[in-house]
Design a protein around this motif. Sequence first.
Motif, PDB file in Angstrom:
ATOM      1  N   PHE A  29       0.828  -1.194   0.000  1.00  0.00           N
ATOM      2  CA  PHE A  29       0.000   0.000   0.000  1.00  0.00           C
ATOM      3  C   PHE A  29       0.871   1.256   0.000  1.00  0.00           C
ATOM      4  O   PHE A  29       0.636   2.209  -0.756  1.00  0.00           O
ATOM      5  CB  PHE A  29      -0.919  -0.021   1.221  1.00  0.00           C
ATOM      6  CG  PHE A  29      -1.724   1.235   1.397  1.00  0.00           C
ATOM      7  CD1 PHE A  29      -2.777   1.537   0.543  1.00  0.00           C
ATOM      8  CD2 PHE A  29      -1.421   2.136   2.414  1.00  0.00           C
ATOM      9  CE1 PHE A  29      -3.519   2.699   0.707  1.00  0.00           C
ATOM     10  CE2 PHE A  29      -2.152   3.299   2.586  1.00  0.00           C
ATOM     11  CZ  PHE A  29      -3.200   3.579   1.724  1.00  0.00           C
ATOM     12  N   ARG A  32       2.463   1.895  -3.284  1.00  0.00           N
ATOM     13  CA  ARG A  32       1.523   2.513  -4.214  1.00  0.00           C
ATOM     14  C   ARG A  32       1.406   4.008  -3.952  1.00  0.00           C
ATOM     15  O   ARG A  32       1.374   4.822  -4.884  1.00  0.00           O
ATOM     16  CB  ARG A  32       0.154   1.834  -4.087  1.00  0.00           C
ATOM     17  CG  ARG A  32      -0.934   2.467  -4.954  1.00  0.00           C
ATOM     18  CD  ARG A  32      -0.574   2.379  -6.452  1.00  0.00           C
ATOM     19  NE  ARG A  32      -1.571   3.024  -7.273  1.00  0.00           N
ATOM     20  CZ  ARG A  32      -2.641   2.388  -7.749  1.00  0.00           C
ATOM     21  NH1 ARG A  32      -2.836   1.100  -7.473  1.00  0.00           N
ATOM     22  NH2 ARG A  32      -3.501   3.028  -8.513  1.00  0.00           N
ATOM     23  N   PHE A  53      -6.583   1.131  -3.824  1.00  0.00           N
ATOM     24  CA  PHE A  53      -5.670   0.017  -3.576  1.00  0.00           C
ATOM     25  C   PHE A  53      -6.478  -1.269  -3.442  1.00  0.00           C
ATOM     26  O   PHE A  53      -7.374  -1.359  -2.595  1.00  0.00           O
ATOM     27  CB  PHE A  53      -4.844   0.262  -2.309  1.00  0.00           C
ATOM     28  CG  PHE A  53      -3.921  -0.865  -1.941  1.00  0.00           C
ATOM     29  CD1 PHE A  53      -2.756  -1.082  -2.675  1.00  0.00           C
ATOM     30  CD2 PHE A  53      -4.224  -1.733  -0.896  1.00  0.00           C
ATOM     31  CE1 PHE A  53      -1.903  -2.128  -2.347  1.00  0.00           C
ATOM     32  CE2 PHE A  53      -3.376  -2.779  -0.561  1.00  0.00           C
ATOM     33  CZ  PHE A  53      -2.209  -2.982  -1.296  1.00  0.00           C
TER      34      PHE A  53
END
Length: 417
Positions: A29, A32, A53
């Motif tokens: 996460f 990202r 996500f």
Amino acid sequence: MSWWEVDEQWRVLERGGGAFADLRTAQRFLDRLRQELPASGHFAAEGRWQAQFDGRTFDVSWPLDEDRPEGRSRGLAVEVEAPAAGGRRYAAFADFADFAPAAAFLRDRAGRYLWANHAYAHLYGTTPERIVGRHIEDFDSPADAAQFRALDQEILGRGKPVRHTLSYQRADGGTGQAAGHRFPVQENGQTCVAGIYVDITEHTRAMHQRREAEENLHALRDHSGLPCVLLSAGGRIEQASTAAAELFRTPLPELLGRRAHTLLAATPDLGQLRRRWSGLIARRVRRVETSVVLLDAQGRRRRARLHLTTVGRSADRATHVWAVVTHQSLAHEAHPALTPAQIRILSLLAEGSSNGEIATSLKLSRQTVDYHLSRLRELLGAATRPALVARAYVLGILAPDAWPPRSATATHPLSST
């Protein structure tokens, strides 16, 4: 909810909350989020935005914390419901375009890719995952990147879609061309730029090659000196060489669109030509060679050797026919049609036969041959035997490329292949 503290390499030092089941998922996460960093390399003070996500939507905040240890940063993510359709207006477009053959993308104001489909990534020899989060300059040359940024700013400034064609540098080093639309969309409360394009490089190259071929054909047609015209299946002139316009003594623009039969004199061999024309259009034959009498704008006639060849095809019919004149006689005023006996007499005369030999060959009396010769000299305007033979050739009565001498209409019987 999830909170975290990371070092300068974005490795998790501490974390908490129940948003992610394990450290590996939390690290993915954060990786990202790192891709969504603006050009400055960090988020603004009290920065807050939404992130997607694994099909989930998070409100992310990245507050400044003066008490945090040097080289560390902290953040908070709270899972929320996906925004309403109005807040993510490009979602349906993205779902539809993801596997479409047209290349499509979404960029923010900073030129950072938020989304790209497979066709767009293929243009750069990569995958969509490797494009998202990166900027225009990561894939395009400085000149192309400047061009694309300028187009993005135009869209953002006008707030309206634009349809255009642009050039770009392909992954193989060549220059490509694409045509499509670029338009504004709303994503997470900000106006972004979306685009969908079709690569027309090969199409453009094919059209360029076609234009070159047409130019070469036109040059060959006009500089060969041969009168030639392109006829539609209905017999209307669509293209013509300058030599054809000179042959019919008609300005080229006036020749185009004219019916071809209006340029032919009414002779006995015209009916046979019409039958052969039907065979050409029905594609029973592809080529025909024949003899016709052409009629110019002044009403003068000349016999010509005509070659017809089909081009183009629609179902079982030819769409066009090229007509080329390879031999032509001297132009002359119309005169009474010669009888088969008179043409045969001219052929034997050109061969060198005497009046007596002509009479014997045709089983006629000497007086009958003398009468025909006298009549021929009157019809063709020739005072002597040599002049009579010469006139027979220049007027196209006798074929210039045959021996023994023969009628121009019988030298090459109407042939086809």
